[in-house]
Enzyme design. Structure first.
Site, short mmCIF file in Angstrom:
data_model
loop_
_atom_site.label_atom_id
_atom_site.label_comp_id
_atom_site.label_asym_id
_atom_site.label_seq_id
_atom_site.Cartn_x
_atom_site.Cartn_y
_atom_site.Cartn_z
N HIS A 54 -18.16 11.12 -7.60
CA HIS A 54 -18.50 12.10 -6.57
C HIS A 54 -18.48 13.50 -7.18
CE1 HIS A 54 -18.97 14.06 -2.77
NE2 HIS A 54 -17.83 14.71 -2.91
N ASP A 101 -19.17 17.40 -6.46
CA ASP A 101 -19.41 18.47 -5.49
C ASP A 101 -20.25 19.58 -6.14
OD1 ASP A 101 -17.78 17.65 -3.17
OD2 ASP A 101 -16.12 17.81 -4.59
N ASP A 144 -17.66 11.90 1.54
CA ASP A 144 -16.80 13.09 1.59
C ASP A 144 -17.04 14.06 2.74
OD1 ASP A 144 -14.60 14.37 0.49
OD2 ASP A 144 -15.79 15.69 -0.77
N ASP A 198 -13.63 11.88 -7.69
CA ASP A 198 -14.32 13.14 -7.98
C ASP A 198 -14.51 13.32 -9.48
OD1 ASP A 198 -14.18 13.50 -5.30
OD2 ASP A 198 -12.82 15.23 -5.35
N HIS A 236 -21.17 19.84 1.67
CA HIS A 236 -20.04 19.77 2.58
C HIS A 236 -18.83 20.61 2.16
CE1 HIS A 236 -19.69 16.32 -0.25
NE2 HIS A 236 -18.44 16.74 -0.34
#
Length: 1010
Positions: free
Chosen positions: A175, A177, A289, A426, A569
């Site tokens: 994941h 971001d 998430d 992450d 997000h």
């Protein structure tokens, strides 16, 4: 009659000359420097003379009042004959002193018929699980469940899989971001690019290895810098099925604060990039998430031709209930769908997080032992103090048995013997060592399990779609089809709580400055897309296509991607570090007309001189509008003319009077209160994510009374109240049509001198709304809510991207917002909005900062009161719709008319003229979501085709929509129905086709205009 007209004109002229002379005299007194400098020694005799002149002026004004009345009577007589041009005369005052606009023979009021939303009365989604009912059912206790703290003990019989072995699909993922603790570029340079570089090598080493990827913003950045050999190796992995692109949006969008325009736009951007560069079509959605989930997202994925999706961050009590009833996999249906056309198969992960300790089974202490990145010597370890062990021939049997026990327990929560086990966290797999650690050790475990039939299991690496296909196959249904006995659900999953009473309802409001900026830029992007598409088509029709600047398209692409990136997000939510927020702001600055990324917009000053100045007005809405447009000029001597030379009504300046109270006892009385929340004195405090107040809100107070000023004019009247930390403006527009039917409210905030305070605005009315209120989801649909006393205060707040309302049998009061904020109704007849939050500490969710970078912020609202008809009242509490007037009010708030000053023109009149591409106004229940140019796969220099998405909002029956682009302006070369992200096509339509849209349907079409 002619004599009467002449008297009227002469009287009006005399009055105008008198008033204008008075204005010049006062203006000269006020602005003459010499007079101002000698003001301190003003002789008393001159004061006396001035007083006498003022008294004479008052007498003159009284005499002219009779002339005004005569003019008014004459105007009324003339309007009865319909002889006055609607734009040729200025407004006038009525007998009671209010301003009246001249007669306009055109229909300007929106006609709202009793049957406008009749379809809603007979449409009730037939579902097994309605989330509002689930909330009513649950006690929301927090009983210790043992090793699964938020759940319960899971048991099974060893022979349960004798007839049908357990299929285990382990899905490796990382994941990433696009901005959170680090900026997008910093994350890419430090970690993400290495994940891709390792992926190309490590997946190719063994065809049994699989991986999934979600964020196309990162993937596109890597692709552009990769050499042709890496690109070809990556393409081979994707085409072979080892690497799957899941969801395929530019980002993994937030689902609480994001508007559905932006959610669709970032999805199209990602999908179009995949189609152009890889020829890949995403089939499954992946959202591990976002902090809660909207019912809008499954609908958008369904319209994009996906069949399955996965979610994770859901309230732990909801997860426990769904796990106990084996309802973690369900068909997610829209509330208005009476059949199954919107059904999306959804998998809900059952445990606390998407990291490895919480994905293999209910016991995180055991699952952490199978996260092989945490092997001894790593910088990451297991909090439960039992580290992983590398798999060897000596321990593989014991380790496989322990892991299989977790797999079996987890599978007991689902209805099939097919199990999904995500493997990642992450920014995982950024080092080659981790690829080896995870894949080598798990493959040894899989080989052992698969080679021992007595274990009755088949384990493998897989992609997300591999898993979903296996579920469909096990149930004997086609992909996307409801398996037998699987529940159908409607509703959403807000507010999210991960433990105790820690509700993630604070981020609904965090950093409202950037939430407002995002909404403004979305409207500007939509306007730019429409104008660009029409300009290219117009140039093509005129044979000037080659002369149109190619650079404009690249600017559009940059704008799409920067605004798309902000839908992440941790961006629009306001939950990134301060430096990251500044980076998002600087990217947005390229798309806005602001001096700095954290400044409020400034109007362009139009300097008036002897030669006229020109102004182009762009209406981004599909319907004609009659509204007030505000521009900034350097002189009060202004006359505004239309293109054909007719005078427009103008309000030049405000009149300052004392404060007044406006109250009509026959209508609903609305009181606006301002309040503040503090945060808890205990260890757990409010932060960027969490809202943990110290009790009920306290009234906002200050030592001095607020300064109040009242502005009155022919086009609008407003009351402005100045407080220490905010300035509130309430404006009434004196124009026919939608703009004049609601109050315009702007609250200018500045709480930078506060610590651990949250400012709220509460509307208090006598509407008997009980414990029920309504909020929108992404500006697309309405979700009924209830205030639950069994839940803490913070659990009763919900996202409000566009509107919220309360109602009883007589009235509906709707508050519209131009920025996403948090909202609730804590008592009958109330609506409460959190306006801004300043918090000095982290809330222990990984950010490591409080919210201390507040800006001076303008929150914009509209307030509309509607009478309700018994004919329009639905018989179910689980569904509600805005009226057509409500839809239009929200639209005009979010899409203002853009005033574009033309640069001073020294050589005659500039070559600007009215351009109306539509042959007629679209019905008010249709919305042109976008007209988006897309690049041809062959010609990369310019968009050749266009996408139009149409949102059918609310009407009594199905209707046909004819494309009413003016035939004299453009003709169609192509009109082709498409999936929402333009990756799946249907046969083209003929030019004279009518398109039928169901209520609430969003459809996309590929057009080519010439």
């Amino acid at each position: 009659m002619k004599l009467k007209k002449q008297v009227t004109v002469c009287g009006g002229a005399i009055f105008c000359v008198a008033v204008f002379s008075l204005y010049l005299m006062l203006d000269r007194v006020q602005h003459d420097p010499a007079r101002r400098q000698s003001a301190g020694n003003f002789p008393r005799s001159q004061i006396s003379v001035l007083q006498n002149r003022i008294e004479q002026l008052e007498q003159l004004l009284e005499e002219n009042h009779q002339i005004i009345s005569h003019i008014k009577d004459s105007v009324l007589e003339l309007t009865d004959t319909g002889a006055i041009s609607p734009s040729g005369h200025l407004p006038f005052r009525s007998a009671n002193g209010s301003w009246v606009l001249p007669f306009d023979g055109r229909p300007t009021f929106l006609s709202v018929q009793p049957l406008d939303c009749q379809f809603a009365l007979g449409r009730r989604s037939q579902t097994d699980l309605q989330m509002l009912d689930v909330y009513s059912l649950l006690s929301f206790d927090n009983v210790d469940g043992g090793v699964w703290k938020q759940g319960f003990e899971i048991t099974y019989e060893p022979n349960e899989w004798d007839d049908e072995p357990l299929q285990v699909f382990v899905v490796p993922h990382s994941h990433n971001d696009p901005g959170w603790i680090k900026t997008f570029d910093k994350y890419y340079n430090d970690q993400t690019q290495h994940i891709f570089n390792n992926m190309v090598v490590k997946l190719a080493e063994d065809p049994r290895r699989k991986f999934i990827w979600s964020e196309i913003s990162f993937f596109a950045k890597w692709w552009e810098s990769a050499d042709v050999h890496k690109q070809e190796a990556m393409r081979k992995l994707i085409l072979s099925g080892q690497l799957e692109m899941v969801t395929g949006g530019w980002v993994m969008t937030d689902e609480a604060s994001a508007h559905y325009f932006a959610m669709i736009d970032q999805l199209i951007e990602g999908h179009q990039w995949l189609e152009k560069n890889l020829g890949v079509t995403p089939r499954s959605g992946w959202a591990v998430d976002p902090f809660g989930y909207s019912a809008t997202m499954p609908y958008l994925l369904k319209r994009a031709n996906m069949s399955s999706m996965l979610i994770q961050r859901v309230h732990y009590s909801i997860k426990k209930h769904f796990a106990a009833t084996r309802s973690l996999e369900f068909m997610w249906r829209q509330t208005w769908d009476i059949e199954s056309g919107t059904d999306m198969f959804c998998h809900m992960m059952p445990f606390y997080s998407y990291d490895v300790p919480h994905t293999c089974g209910p016991d995180p202490k055991i699952c952490c032992q199978f996260d092989f990145k945490r092997l001894p010597g790593s910088r990451v370890n297991c909090p439960w103090k039992v580290p992983p062990r590398a798999i060897t021939d000596a321990n593989v049997a014991e380790r496989a048995g322990v892991l299989l026990d977790q797999y079996r327990k987890k599978s007991k929560l689902f209805r099939s013997k097919v199990l999904l086990v995500p493997l990642g966290d992450d920014f995982r797999f950024d080092k080659p060592l981790e690829w080896d650690q995870q894949y080598f050790n798990y493959q040894k475990l899989f080989d052992y399990m698969n080679s021992h039939p007595e274990m009755h299991v088949k384990a493998q690496f897989a992609t997300l779609t591999d898993y979903f296909n296996a579920v469909y196959k096990a149930n004997g249904v086609a992909p996307g089809t409801r398996p037998p006995d699987y529940p159908v659900l409607s509703g959403d999953f807000f507010a999210y709580a991960d433990r105790e009473d820690h509700y993630w309802s604070g981020y609904y409001t965090s950093r409202p400055f950037y939430k407002n900026l995002d909404r403004v830029l979305e409207s500007h992007l939509r306007g730019a897309e429409i104008l660009y598409s029409l300009a290219v088509a117009h140039a093509r029709r005129a044979g000037l296509e080659g002369r149109y600047p190619v650079s404009d398209y690249s600017l559009l692409t940059d704008a799409r991607r920067n605004i798309g990136l902000f839908q992440h997000h941790d961006a629009i939510t306001g939950t990134a570090k301060e430096a990251v927020v500044i980076d998002y702001g600087n990217r947005s600055l390229n798309e806005s007309l602001r001096a700095t990324q954290d400044s409020l917009p400034q109007r362009t000053l139009i300097e008036l001189e002897s030669s006229p100045r020109y102004l182009v007005l762009f209406n981004p809405v599909e319907q004609e509008r009659l509204c007030v447009v505000t521009v900034l000029v350097n002189s009060a001597r202004v006359r505004v003319l239309t293109e054909d030379g007719q005078t427009l009504p103008v309000q030049l300046s405000a009149q300052w009077v004392s404060a007044i109270e406006m109250n009509d006892p026959q209508e609903v009385r609305v009181q606006i209160q301002f309040l503040t929340y503090g945060t808890r004195p205990s260890k757990d405090k409010s932060g960027a994510y969490l809202f943990l107040p110290d009790g009920n809100a306290k009234p906002y107070s200050q030592r001095e009374a607020p300064v109040v000023r009242v502005v009155e004019g022919p086009l609008f009247a407003e009351v402005v109240a100045h407080y220490q930390h905010f300035q509130q403006t309430v404006r009434i527009h004196n124009v026919p049509g939608v703009d004049g039917l609601s109050l315009d409210i702007t609250t200018m905030l500045d709480i930078r001198d506060q610590n651990n305070k949250e400012l709220a605005m509460r509307l208090v009315t006598d509407i008997q709304s009980g414990d029920t209120f309504y909020t929108d989801l992404n500006g697309f649909q309405i979700q009924p809510r209830r205030y639950f006393q069994k839940l803490p205060l913070q659990a009763n707040f919900y996202p409000m991207p566009a509107m919220a309302y309360i109602q009883d049998s007589q009235y509906r009061l709707t508050l519209y917002t131009a920025q996403a904020l948090g909202v609730s109704s804590l008592a009958s007849g109330q609506l409460e909005v959190i306006l801004d939050r300043r918090l000095m500490q982290d809330d222990n969710r990984g950010l490591g900062q409080g919210l201390k970078d507040n800006k001076r912020t303008a929150n914009r609202f509209r307030l509309l009161l509607e009478r309700r008809s018994s004919k329009l009242m639905t018989k179910t509490k689980n569904i509600s719709f805005p009226s057509l007037l409500s839809h239009m009010t929200s639209t005009i708030l979010n899409h203002e008319v853009l005033a574009l000053p033309v640069l001073p023109w020294k050589h005659g009149v500039p070559s600007v003229r009215t351009f109306a591409p539509l042959a007629g106004t679209l019905p008010c229940d249709f919305h042109l979501l976008n007209l988006r140019s897309i690049q041809s796969l062959v010609n990369e220099s310019r968009g050749r085709k266009m996408c139009v998405s149409v949102d059918f909002a609310c009407c009594e029956t199905d209707e046909d929509l004819e494309f009413v682009i003016g035939k004299k302006t453009f003709t169609f070369q192509l009109l082709q129905p498409m999936s929402l992200s333009l990756m799946h096509s249907q046969p083209p339509l003929s030019n004279d086709s009518s398109i039928n849209l169901e209520p609430m349907e969003i459809s996309a079409y590929k057009l080519k205009l010439c």
